[in-house]
Write a protein that holds these residues in place. Structure first.
Motif, PDB file in Angstrom:
ATOM      1  N   THR A 228       0.829  -1.210   0.000  1.00 46.00           N
ATOM      2  CA  THR A 228       0.000   0.000   0.000  1.00 46.00           C
ATOM      3  C   THR A 228       0.858   1.252   0.000  1.00 46.00           C
ATOM      4  OG1 THR A 228      -1.756  -1.149   1.152  1.00 46.00           O
ATOM      5  CG2 THR A 228      -1.777   1.243   1.257  1.00 46.00           C
TER       6      THR A 228
ATOM      7  N   LYS B  61       3.062   2.880  16.228  1.00 46.33           N
ATOM      8  CA  LYS B  61       1.761   2.355  15.862  1.00 46.33           C
ATOM      9  C   LYS B  61       1.915   1.140  14.958  1.00 46.33           C
ATOM     10  CE  LYS B  61      -2.639   3.702  13.745  1.00 46.33           C
ATOM     11  NZ  LYS B  61      -3.371   4.779  13.038  1.00 46.33           N
TER      12      LYS B  61
ATOM     13  N   THR C   4       1.153  -1.488  11.966  1.00 45.34           N
ATOM     14  CA  THR C   4       0.541  -1.440  10.634  1.00 45.34           C
ATOM     15  C   THR C   4      -0.705  -2.322  10.631  1.00 45.34           C
ATOM     16  OG1 THR C   4       1.771  -3.337   9.811  1.00 45.34           O
ATOM     17  CG2 THR C   4       2.833  -1.156   9.615  1.00 45.34           C
ATOM     18  N   ASP C   5      -1.502  -2.214   9.551  1.00 48.43           N
ATOM     19  CA  ASP C   5      -2.699  -3.049   9.445  1.00 48.43           C
ATOM     20  C   ASP C   5      -2.334  -4.532   9.472  1.00 48.43           C
ATOM     21  OD1 ASP C   5      -4.536  -0.852   7.163  1.00 48.43           O
ATOM     22  OD2 ASP C   5      -4.193  -0.776   9.330  1.00 48.43           O
ATOM     23  N   GLU C   6      -1.239  -4.895   8.766  1.00 50.20           N
ATOM     24  CA  GLU C   6      -0.826  -6.297   8.722  1.00 50.20           C
ATOM     25  C   GLU C   6      -0.368  -6.779  10.092  1.00 50.20           C
ATOM     26  OE1 GLU C   6       2.103  -6.638   5.679  1.00 50.20           O
ATOM     27  OE2 GLU C   6       0.697  -6.281   4.040  1.00 50.20           O
TER      28      GLU C   6
ATOM     29  N   TYR D 158      -1.261  -5.498  13.010  1.00 47.28           N
ATOM     30  CA  TYR D 158      -2.414  -5.547  13.915  1.00 47.28           C
ATOM     31  C   TYR D 158      -3.261  -6.799  13.654  1.00 47.28           C
ATOM     32  CZ  TYR D 158      -6.562  -4.016  16.474  1.00 47.28           C
ATOM     33  OH  TYR D 158      -7.615  -3.946  17.342  1.00 47.28           O
ATOM     34  N   SER D 159      -3.365  -7.195  12.370  1.00 49.28           N
ATOM     35  CA  SER D 159      -4.134  -8.394  12.051  1.00 49.28           C
ATOM     36  C   SER D 159      -3.480  -9.639  12.643  1.00 49.28           C
ATOM     37  CB  SER D 159      -4.283  -8.552  10.528  1.00 49.28           C
ATOM     38  OG  SER D 159      -3.029  -8.822   9.934  1.00 49.28           O
TER      39      SER D 159
ATOM     40  N   LYS E 188      -4.355  -9.567  16.368  1.00 52.88           N
ATOM     41  CA  LYS E 188      -5.765  -9.888  16.588  1.00 52.88           C
ATOM     42  C   LYS E 188      -6.043 -11.388  16.516  1.00 52.88           C
ATOM     43  CE  LYS E 188      -8.875  -7.390  14.459  1.00 52.88           C
ATOM     44  NZ  LYS E 188      -9.527  -6.617  13.379  1.00 52.88           N
TER      45      LYS E 188
END
Length: 485
Positions: free
Chosen positions: A2, A368, A370-372, A374-375, A378
């Motif tokens: 991205t 912070k 990244t989206d990856e 955090y996934s 989770k």
């Protein structure tokens, strides 16, 4: 992907090159640059907003095989969006997975914008894709063992304690396959085998001990009874002058007292046997308490493995367990809830066991996620469920661990269930978990005060947290303050 897509499309020089049909600049920055190391994109296609393709590159397939209706749908979504952002990082992109003939690709499609003036209109789009095996290779550094793509139609027969599968679909929701991550299970297998072996040895010892005590006691008492019978028959036979047992009513002075002596002795023997059995019962209880302590020690060992990877959460599991137990006790006593407090205590203690498989560089990251990243974090509740599912003794708590990040409004994870579908124990642990996380130091921030933490949490009552359980939690905190005073 991205970030790279935005860096090479939302740029004043690229914007001017597309606007002026400057193919030399476009070819250099897009086709030549992004197809080389370190980027190595498998597919690069640049589009005008209205006139079709600007530039293209395809490593594995001819361009005619990838120019599909699905690709144009992605590009149209990108170009036709309205962008009113002041920060490039906030500009949304289209991303996901597509299949061209027999090859699957992970893609990202970014609008072509002028970074000096983001209010200028979109004049094109940059589509970047990486072949799925190359995409999975980027995940490999974050896992202990092996990551690979399992295409649609291929069944897996591996038996793993911890095995994550991320199911992927294309933009039309067609199933493409799964990204599979296997983990190093040797420590878990060793713990599981030793724990099972220990329980089996204890069971065998207790069984043999019980049988031996029963047998020895039975033999001893039987012999005593037989001797008593023989003596009584002999005694009464002598008194009556016959070989049969005389009636108790027949008495001869100076002789019948011996029967009373024997019966008194027999009574004392029974009392002694009962005393021995009571002592054996105490021994069994001591063995049970010892094994219970061993069981708790094994659990603490699992928690210490997490704390070794994530020192900022040291003591977190114990505090969450303490708060959860006090909340559960209050709900049982005051509201009549049917809660197994032992299961709640163990589940609270093991609620973050899934973090064993989360890489340390993610757990201890100061910035912070990244989206990856955090996934990956989770997934720890699902990883915890998978670990506990392979140990029969944790059947009663595995679902409590699975759902401890679900919210009552359905906005949680991993399944997004809500309301009464979430176990009461999971709702309790969720409140204790969030409060302790807010009120302790983390790699990315300092701890909030108790007042600040409660203020943040109160905004989510009725959304994330059950109101009745939260009220009980506040009472626990209030009692704790009074006790300290």
């Amino acid at each position: 992907m991205t970030i790279i897509a935005k860096d090479y499309s939302i740029w004043n020089e690229i914007y001017q090159a597309v606007l002026n049909d400057d193919f030399t600049t476009i070819e250099f920055y897009w086709t030549n640059w992004l197809s080389q190391k370190p980027y190595d994109f498998s597919i690069i296609v640049g589009f005008y907003k209205k006139r079709g393709i600007i530039a293209s590159y395809s490593r594995y397939q001819p361009l005619r095989d990838i120019i599909t209706e699905n690709l144009f749908e992605v590009v149209q979504k990108t170009i036709n969006k309205k962008y009113g952002y002041n920060d490039i990082n906030l500009i949304p992109v289209e991303k996901g997975f597509l299949k061209f003939n027999e090859r699957v690709y992970a893609f990202v499609c970014s609008p072509v914008l002028d970074n000096k003036d983001l209010n200028k209109p979109v004049i094109g789009a940059l589509f970047l894709a990486r072949e799925i095996k190359e995409f999975v290779s980027l995940i490999q550094p974050f896992v202990v063992n092996k990551a690979y793509f399992q295409p649609k139609g291929i069944l897996s027969h591996t038996n793993k304690l911890v095995r994550n599968e991320l199911v992927i679909y294309d933009t039309n929701n067609n199933f493409l396959g799964s990204i599979v991550v296997d983990h190093d299970e040797k420590p878990l297998v060793m713990i599981k085998r030793r724990f099972e072996k220990l329980l089996l040895i204890i069971f065998i010892l207790l069984t043999h001990l019980t049988l031996f005590i029963s047998f020895a006691s039975g033999v001893y008492l039987t012999r005593k009874i037989l001797k008593l019978e023989e003596y009584a028959i002999k005694l009464f036979s002598t008194i009556n002058g016959k070989a049969t047992v005389p009636k108790p009513a027949i008495k001869r002075e100076g002789k019948f007292e011996n029967v009373e002596v024997i019966l008194t002795y027999f009574s004392n023997e029974i009392k002694n046997r009962i005393s021995i059995l009571q002592k054996q019962d105490e021994l069994l209880r001591e063995l049970f308490e010892k094994e219970k302590r061993n069981f708790e020690g094994a659990i603490k060992l699992l928690i210490s493995l997490i704390e070794m990877k994530d020192p900022y959460t040291k003591g977190h599991a114990e505090r969450v367990m303490k708060y959860s137990k006090e909340i559960g006790q209050k709900l049982v006593n005051q509201k009549g809830y049917n809660i197994n407090l032992f299961d709640l205590e163990i589940a609270a203690y093991l609620h973050d066991i899934g973090k064993i498989v989360v890489p340390e560089n993610i757990l201890n990251k100061r910035g912070k996620l990244t989206d990856e990243e955090y996934s990956i974090v989770k997934r720890h509740s699902l990883d915890g469920y998978n670990i506990l599912s392979n140990i029969e003794y944790f059947d009663s708590i595995k679902e409590i661990v699975l759902y401890h990040h679900e919210n009552i409004d359905g906005s949680g994870y991993p399944l997004g269930i809500k309301g009464d579908k979430i176990p009461i124990e999971s709702k309790i642990i969720a409140i204790a978990d969030v409060f302790d996380a807010l009120s302790t130091d983390r790699p990315y921030r300092k701890a909030f005060s108790e007042e600040e933490a409660l203020k943040i949490m109160k905004e989510d009552v009725g959304k994330k947290f059950d109101p009745e359980i939260f009220e009980a939690f506040l009472e626990v905190l209030e009692e704790e303050k009074k006790f300290k005073c």
